[in-house]
Design a protein around this motif. Structure first.
Motif, PDB file in Angstrom:
ATOM      1  N   UNK A   1      -7.080 -51.502  48.673  1.00 48.50           N
ATOM      2  CA  UNK A   1      -8.078 -51.377  49.743  1.00 48.50           C
ATOM      3  C   UNK A   1      -9.449 -50.998  49.193  1.00 48.50           C
ATOM      4  N   UNK A   2      -9.609 -51.057  47.875  1.00 45.73           N
ATOM      5  CA  UNK A   2     -10.867 -50.686  47.250  1.00 45.73           C
ATOM      6  C   UNK A   2     -11.764 -51.904  47.069  1.00 45.73           C
ATOM      7  N   UNK A   3     -13.064 -51.656  47.088  1.00 40.32           N
ATOM      8  CA  UNK A   3     -14.032 -52.730  46.835  1.00 40.32           C
ATOM      9  C   UNK A   3     -14.290 -52.910  45.342  1.00 40.32           C
ATOM     10  N   UNK A   4     -13.819 -51.958  44.547  1.00 34.35           N
ATOM     11  CA  UNK A   4     -14.001 -52.040  43.100  1.00 34.35           C
ATOM     12  C   UNK A   4     -12.920 -52.950  42.510  1.00 34.35           C
ATOM     13  N   UNK A   5     -13.361 -53.907  41.693  1.00 31.15           N
ATOM     14  CA  UNK A   5     -12.433 -54.876  41.127  1.00 31.15           C
ATOM     15  C   UNK A   5     -11.340 -54.222  40.277  1.00 31.15           C
ATOM     16  N   UNK A   6     -11.684 -53.288  39.359  1.00 26.30           N
ATOM     17  CA  UNK A   6     -10.622 -52.671  38.547  1.00 26.30           C
ATOM     18  C   UNK A   6      -9.567 -51.955  39.398  1.00 26.30           C
ATOM     19  N   UNK A   7     -10.034 -51.237  40.433  1.00 22.75           N
ATOM     20  CA  UNK A   7      -9.082 -50.521  41.284  1.00 22.75           C
ATOM     21  C   UNK A   7      -8.216 -51.503  42.070  1.00 22.75           C
ATOM     22  N   UNK A   8      -8.848 -52.593  42.547  1.00 21.95           N
ATOM     23  CA  UNK A   8      -8.085 -53.596  43.296  1.00 21.95           C
ATOM     24  C   UNK A   8      -7.018 -54.239  42.412  1.00 21.95           C
ATOM     25  N   UNK A   9      -7.408 -54.572  41.165  1.00 18.26           N
ATOM     26  CA  UNK A   9      -6.438 -55.188  40.254  1.00 18.26           C
ATOM     27  C   UNK A   9      -5.297 -54.229  39.932  1.00 18.26           C
ATOM     28  N   UNK A  10      -5.646 -52.937  39.775  1.00 19.11           N
ATOM     29  CA  UNK A  10      -4.598 -51.952  39.517  1.00 19.11           C
ATOM     30  C   UNK A  10      -3.636 -51.874  40.695  1.00 19.11           C
ATOM     31  N   UNK A  11      -4.165 -51.894  41.909  1.00 20.70           N
ATOM     32  CA  UNK A  11      -3.314 -51.872  43.097  1.00 20.70           C
ATOM     33  C   UNK A  11      -2.467 -53.119  43.211  1.00 20.70           C
ATOM     34  N   UNK A  12      -3.061 -54.278  42.858  1.00 22.93           N
ATOM     35  CA  UNK A  12      -2.326 -55.542  42.931  1.00 22.93           C
ATOM     36  C   UNK A  12      -1.158 -55.556  41.950  1.00 22.93           C
ATOM     37  N   UNK A  13      -1.436 -55.149  40.707  1.00 23.27           N
ATOM     38  CA  UNK A  13      -0.368 -55.116  39.708  1.00 23.27           C
ATOM     39  C   UNK A  13       0.695 -54.078  40.060  1.00 23.27           C
ATOM     40  N   UNK A  14       0.259 -53.003  40.697  1.00 22.59           N
ATOM     41  CA  UNK A  14       1.213 -51.990  41.137  1.00 22.59           C
ATOM     42  C   UNK A  14       2.154 -52.563  42.193  1.00 22.59           C
ATOM     43  N   UNK A  15       1.588 -53.302  43.159  1.00 20.94           N
ATOM     44  CA  UNK A  15       2.412 -53.912  44.206  1.00 20.94           C
ATOM     45  C   UNK A  15       3.391 -54.927  43.603  1.00 20.94           C
ATOM     46  N   UNK A  16       2.918 -55.711  42.627  1.00 20.56           N
ATOM     47  CA  UNK A  16       3.799 -56.684  41.984  1.00 20.56           C
ATOM     48  C   UNK A  16       4.917 -55.991  41.212  1.00 20.56           C
ATOM     49  N   UNK A  17       4.593 -54.861  40.584  1.00 16.68           N
ATOM     50  CA  UNK A  17       5.607 -54.107  39.843  1.00 16.68           C
ATOM     51  C   UNK A  17       6.684 -53.580  40.780  1.00 16.68           C
ATOM     52  N   UNK A  18       6.256 -53.036  41.917  1.00 15.59           N
ATOM     53  CA  UNK A  18       7.216 -52.518  42.891  1.00 15.59           C
ATOM     54  C   UNK A  18       8.105 -53.643  43.413  1.00 15.59           C
ATOM     55  N   UNK A  19       7.495 -54.790  43.700  1.00 14.65           N
ATOM     56  CA  UNK A  19       8.276 -55.930  44.184  1.00 14.65           C
ATOM     57  C   UNK A  19       9.276 -56.390  43.133  1.00 14.65           C
ATOM     58  N   UNK A  20       8.835 -56.419  41.878  1.00 12.80           N
ATOM     59  CA  UNK A  20       9.726 -56.859  40.804  1.00 12.80           C
ATOM     60  C   UNK A  20      10.885 -55.890  40.603  1.00 12.80           C
TER      61      UNK A  20
END
Length: 201
Positions: free
Chosen positions: A155-174
């Motif tokens: 939910x962040x506008x910062x690209x690094x934070x967004x990418x970290x959140x995205x990879x985190x969600x993918x990790x949880x799904x995996x």
């Protein structure tokens, strides 16, 4: 007992239980299969179990008779096993008491009675679930918890934070998806009534 089997090979005997766990017994080695012993109940002579013994008389495996060889089909399987192994077969009276109740208590391979018998659905799932059989329960939980900390980055506008959140969600799904698939598959696979052996006519 859909997965359970006894396979007689030229140099080995492979026993598989309902969870697909295997035990291999040699046939030519010093501790190889040398004879089959039917444990029978005192008084009635009813078969209780079959011991696979080596040349020194040590028990190498134990199969409960009622789940493996009871009924007409079971007796056919017993005859096939005896023929395939071509080893001596003897009967041994159950040594304790005058009844066959709880006959496995005190037997060196008493754990085989549970392992080589049909299991309740919940026990089968525990023995085959993704957490326990692949990566361990604690490791999977720790991975999800640590990854969840970074989910806010989605939910962040910062690209690094967004990418970290995205990879985190993918990790949880995996981490969780294989576990959920395993639970569903095992529920459909194991939550079925256990078929009773065919009775003698």
């Amino acid at each position: 007992m859909r997965k359970a089997s006894v396979r007689v090979l030229p140099n080995e005997v492979a026993l598989t239980n309902t969870l697909g766990e295997e035990r291999w017994l040699g046939r030519a080695s010093g501790h190889g299969m040398a004879r089959l012993v039917r444990v029978v109940a005192p008084g009635t002579g009813e078969p209780l179990a079959v011991e696979f013994q080596d040349r020194h008389g040590e028990e190498r495996a134990l199969l409960p008779w009622k789940h493996w060889f009871a009924g007409r089909q079971g007796l056919d399987r017993w005859a096939e096993l005896v023929t395939a192994l071509a080893v001596p077969v003897v009967d041994r009276m159950h040594p304790h008491g005058r009844t066959a109740k709880d006959w496995w208590h005190g037997h060196p391979l008493s754990a085989d009675v549970r392992k080589m018998s049909p299991m309740q659905a919940k026990d089968a799932r525990k023995g085959t679930d993704w957490h326990r059989s692949v990566i361990g329960r604690n490791e999977n939980l720790a991975l999800v918890l640590f990854s969840a900390v970074l989910l806010a980055g989605l939910f962040s506008d910062e690209l690094p934070a967004f990418l970290a959140g995205l990879f985190s969600a993918l990790t949880i799904a995996a981490a969780l998806l294989p576990a959920m698939v395993s639970i569903l598959v095992s529920r459909f696979s194991y939550d079925k009534p256990i078929e009773k052996p065919e009775a003698d006519v």
